[in-house]
Design a protein around this motif. Sequence first.
Motif, PDB file in Angstrom:
ATOM      1  N   HIS A 375       0.855  -1.198   0.000  1.00  0.00           N
ATOM      2  CA  HIS A 375       0.000   0.000   0.000  1.00  0.00           C
ATOM      3  C   HIS A 375       0.884   1.240   0.000  1.00  0.00           C
ATOM      4  N   SER A 376       0.369   2.345  -0.525  1.00  0.00           N
ATOM      5  CA  SER A 376       1.269   3.490  -0.748  1.00  0.00           C
ATOM      6  C   SER A 376       1.603   4.272   0.528  1.00  0.00           C
ATOM      7  N   ARG A 377       0.631   4.535   1.401  1.00  0.00           N
ATOM      8  CA  ARG A 377       0.801   5.304   2.650  1.00  0.00           C
ATOM      9  C   ARG A 377       1.333   6.705   2.377  1.00  0.00           C
ATOM     10  N   ARG A 378       1.152   7.195   1.161  1.00  0.00           N
ATOM     11  CA  ARG A 378       1.716   8.481   0.775  1.00  0.00           C
ATOM     12  C   ARG A 378       1.146   9.632   1.600  1.00  0.00           C
ATOM     13  N   SER A 379      -0.115   9.480   2.012  1.00  0.00           N
ATOM     14  CA  SER A 379      -0.765  10.577   2.741  1.00  0.00           C
ATOM     15  C   SER A 379      -0.226  10.762   4.164  1.00  0.00           C
ATOM     16  N   LEU A 380       0.400   9.727   4.728  1.00  0.00           N
ATOM     17  CA  LEU A 380       0.843   9.804   6.130  1.00  0.00           C
ATOM     18  C   LEU A 380       1.928  10.850   6.325  1.00  0.00           C
ATOM     19  N   ARG A 381       1.788  11.658   7.402  1.00  0.00           N
ATOM     20  CA  ARG A 381       2.843  12.612   7.707  1.00  0.00           C
ATOM     21  C   ARG A 381       3.331  12.527   9.151  1.00  0.00           C
ATOM     22  N   LEU A 382       2.553  11.835  10.009  1.00  0.00           N
ATOM     23  CA  LEU A 382       2.920  11.758  11.423  1.00  0.00           C
ATOM     24  C   LEU A 382       2.400  10.450  12.006  1.00  0.00           C
ATOM     25  N   LEU A 383       3.235   9.803  12.837  1.00  0.00           N
ATOM     26  CA  LEU A 383       2.854   8.530  13.460  1.00  0.00           C
ATOM     27  C   LEU A 383       2.933   8.672  14.973  1.00  0.00           C
ATOM     28  N   GLY A 384       2.087   7.918  15.674  1.00  0.00           N
ATOM     29  CA  GLY A 384       2.126   7.978  17.137  1.00  0.00           C
ATOM     30  C   GLY A 384       1.974   6.606  17.760  1.00  0.00           C
ATOM     31  N   THR A 385       2.422   6.490  19.012  1.00  0.00           N
ATOM     32  CA  THR A 385       2.209   5.251  19.765  1.00  0.00           C
ATOM     33  C   THR A 385       1.798   5.581  21.192  1.00  0.00           C
ATOM     34  N   VAL A 386       1.138   4.632  21.819  1.00  0.00           N
ATOM     35  CA  VAL A 386       0.665   4.793  23.196  1.00  0.00           C
ATOM     36  C   VAL A 386       0.375   3.434  23.826  1.00  0.00           C
ATOM     37  N   GLY A 387       0.508   3.376  25.142  1.00  0.00           N
ATOM     38  CA  GLY A 387       0.019   2.214  25.880  1.00  0.00           C
ATOM     39  C   GLY A 387       1.063   1.432  26.619  1.00  0.00           C
ATOM     40  N   GLU A 388       2.265   1.431  26.130  1.00  0.00           N
ATOM     41  CA  GLU A 388       3.337   0.675  26.766  1.00  0.00           C
ATOM     42  C   GLU A 388       4.644   1.190  26.189  1.00  0.00           C
ATOM     43  N   PRO A 389       5.732   0.866  26.846  1.00  0.00           N
ATOM     44  CA  PRO A 389       7.013   1.290  26.271  1.00  0.00           C
ATOM     45  C   PRO A 389       7.187   0.630  24.905  1.00  0.00           C
ATOM     46  N   ILE A 390       7.695   1.385  23.952  1.00  0.00           N
ATOM     47  CA  ILE A 390       7.952   0.786  22.639  1.00  0.00           C
ATOM     48  C   ILE A 390       9.434   0.449  22.559  1.00  0.00           C
ATOM     49  N   ASN A 391       9.725  -0.779  22.191  1.00  0.00           N
ATOM     50  CA  ASN A 391      11.124  -1.168  22.068  1.00  0.00           C
ATOM     51  C   ASN A 391      11.719  -0.500  20.830  1.00  0.00           C
ATOM     52  N   PRO A 392      12.971  -0.040  20.938  1.00  0.00           N
ATOM     53  CA  PRO A 392      13.591   0.704  19.834  1.00  0.00           C
ATOM     54  C   PRO A 392      13.508  -0.023  18.494  1.00  0.00           C
ATOM     55  N   GLU A 393      13.596  -1.353  18.534  1.00  0.00           N
ATOM     56  CA  GLU A 393      13.491  -2.145  17.317  1.00  0.00           C
ATOM     57  C   GLU A 393      12.165  -1.901  16.586  1.00  0.00           C
ATOM     58  N   ALA A 394      11.073  -1.937  17.355  1.00  0.00           N
ATOM     59  CA  ALA A 394       9.749  -1.707  16.774  1.00  0.00           C
ATOM     60  C   ALA A 394       9.613  -0.233  16.336  1.00  0.00           C
ATOM     61  N   TRP A 395      10.172   0.659  17.126  1.00  0.00           N
ATOM     62  CA  TRP A 395      10.143   2.094  16.788  1.00  0.00           C
ATOM     63  C   TRP A 395      10.798   2.320  15.419  1.00  0.00           C
ATOM     64  N   GLU A 396      11.991   1.731  15.267  1.00  0.00           N
ATOM     65  CA  GLU A 396      12.745   1.931  14.017  1.00  0.00           C
ATOM     66  C   GLU A 396      11.993   1.331  12.824  1.00  0.00           C
ATOM     67  N   TRP A 397      11.360   0.199  13.055  1.00  0.00           N
ATOM     68  CA  TRP A 397      10.601  -0.442  11.970  1.00  0.00           C
ATOM     69  C   TRP A 397       9.416   0.434  11.573  1.00  0.00           C
ATOM     70  N   TYR A 398       8.701   0.925  12.565  1.00  0.00           N
ATOM     71  CA  TYR A 398       7.547   1.819  12.352  1.00  0.00           C
ATOM     72  C   TYR A 398       8.016   3.046  11.553  1.00  0.00           C
ATOM     73  N   HIS A 399       9.151   3.570  11.939  1.00  0.00           N
ATOM     74  CA  HIS A 399       9.690   4.777  11.320  1.00  0.00           C
ATOM     75  C   HIS A 399      10.153   4.507   9.885  1.00  0.00           C
ATOM     76  N   ARG A 400      10.932   3.438   9.737  1.00  0.00           N
ATOM     77  CA  ARG A 400      11.577   3.171   8.453  1.00  0.00           C
ATOM     78  C   ARG A 400      10.605   2.560   7.444  1.00  0.00           C
ATOM     79  N   VAL A 401       9.807   1.554   7.906  1.00  0.00           N
ATOM     80  CA  VAL A 401       8.961   0.829   6.964  1.00  0.00           C
ATOM     81  C   VAL A 401       7.616   1.534   6.795  1.00  0.00           C
ATOM     82  N   VAL A 402       6.901   1.755   7.895  1.00  0.00           N
ATOM     83  CA  VAL A 402       5.571   2.369   7.783  1.00  0.00           C
ATOM     84  C   VAL A 402       5.690   3.826   7.330  1.00  0.00           C
TER      85      VAL A 402
END
Length: 653
Positions: A375-402
Amino acid sequence: MSDRIHPVPADFEAAANYRAADYERDYDESVRDPEAFFARLGQRLLWSRPYTRAKDTSYRLEDFHIRWYADGQLNASVNCLDRHLAERGDQVAIIWEPDDPNAEPRRITYRQLHARVCQLANALTSLGVVKGDRVTIYLPMIPEAAVAMLACARIGAIHSVVFGGFSPDSIANRIADCSSKLVITADEGLRGGKAIPLKANVDEALKKPGTHSVETVLVVRHTGAGVPMQMPRDRWFDAVVDSQPDTHEAVPMDAEDPLFILYTSGSTGKPKGVLHTTGGYLVWAAYTHELVFDLKPGDIYWCTADVGWVTGHSYVVYGPLANGATSLMFEGVPTYPDPGRFWQVCDRHGVTVFYTAPTAIRALMREGEAPVRKHSRRSLRLLGTVGEPINPEAWEWYHRVVGEGRCPIVDTWWQTETGGILISPIPGATPTKPGSATRPLPGVRPALVDAEGRLLEGAAEGNLVLLDSWPGQMRSVFGDHQRFIDTYFKTYPGMYFTGDGCRRDADGYYWITGRVDDVINVSGHRMGTAEVESALVAHPAVAEAAVVGAPHDIKGQGIYAYVTLKAGVEPSEALRKELVAHVRKEIGPIAAPDWLQWAPGLPKTRSGKIMRRILRKIAEAGPEGVDRSSLGDTSTLADPAVVDSLVRERQAR
Ligand code: 6R9
């Protein structure tokens, strides 16, 4: 944890509402002159009677009180609806994306939403619901959930939303605790293609003791399933609401009149009814929503949380609607019909701001990049997380891939009790570090204390407290004010205790390490469960991990790790050794797990939080095996069967 710094992207900063200098200025003002700062914040709402004083609070036990904007009057529903009609009545307020990707989404304008809320407000009034009465809402993620909340707010009834996944027992307890007069539910919910028998659950709940306060059950026809109606108690929502006038004179509320109750589990005892009031809560939800999500006209904002949790209250309904935004409401789950669903929905509706939980990110990460890239996800400009600590690995994946590396990530720390976000990056102002919620928002005064309550300065690790009040703070535990004071203000007199452990680095960044009761003390060294989990998840074979303390003959407490492997990876003795060595290498020998159990799944609440209490009990079991009765109530888990398989594994070990 990772100390890699991601600067604010230059193009994001250039277009941002709020930059570093704005943050420094507002933060300073909020500490120097809180009255001026918070009085200004309150001006974003429409008050039918203006307040003359913003802050009137004291945490001192002799003179304990929390009041915000106390002599002002307003109505939350008017602020979320009527106020927008002149300028943006025809703008979409809610986009509804159904569970079934082939079903039609709904787009509801502010004018339409206003009309429906007025109709329901009139209907509730005709059914005898008056200001101060409690109404339980047990609905799927459909627009009627927002309509129900806002209609309650309009007439001054206190809503208590119960997550659609809770069992009849849990519903009954929550109804009984606050003596609800009316329940709003639906025939069925739909999640991941599966029907949830909501009306049947309510019927079951209302057979239980303590629920006789309920006079009426309004039933939304959603899937169209045939459900038995018990007359005169049960009424079809449409039949009662459609014929009502679509205007309604909202009831003016004092700022400190209750807006809602939301039940949340503590470390002990039955769930607490967290009570939020009208003025301060709405000021804080609206302010933080605009600030943290850099809200702009035209944004399509999507928070994936269910309205059954506080995140759904503040960041699906109240914050976005008070700000006149377009809020997307999703009925389904991230993996249905396939793990690309989130991104398909982003493309379908042009989502610009996306806010979800680390557990969802990890689950999707496990499926690899292909479902995202499809999927393109071209419209996305900002991402957020909440609820528990996010492990840096998941953070980087969210940042780089999503986010394709272009979208800042806001890791927002807050609680049901805090009403809204307290510690978070402001995307145009704050460089981020993966795994850190970064710095306090203006008006928020976090501090770290040691076990004796002594304030820690500079870079340090301790228990996270808040030194002063903010408008969104909970005001009481419904029906038990003493419990409120005892739970939050007695541990460290003069401070609000969050229950979280936290580290502050030399840049003044906060790193939440998890609930304090999740901290393991290994040979006298404090070890954050999140830290070990993060290390495990950083290994390419691992999808998810949960770590608890277990009694250890020599160390006092040892580290017990439950590990879920990525799809296609087989467990083996060699891999077990490799993972232990991996943690030893990542953090140090004291962090090496003493035990490592394969877990096909982890016991999670329906909001995605790992139930460490259960994992601790399984890990603690002696040679005689696990005592099932010690595990407590497992019926509220997303998948209770997970526990059986973990117990079997444990006993076989
Ligand atoms: C909003 C919400 C509150 C607890 C809180 C903390 C954990 C929430 C977090 C986070 C690390 C974050 N928590 N956000 N930990 N980083 N960004 O989740 O409320 O359900 O009441 O949970 O969740 O432990 O104390 P709630």
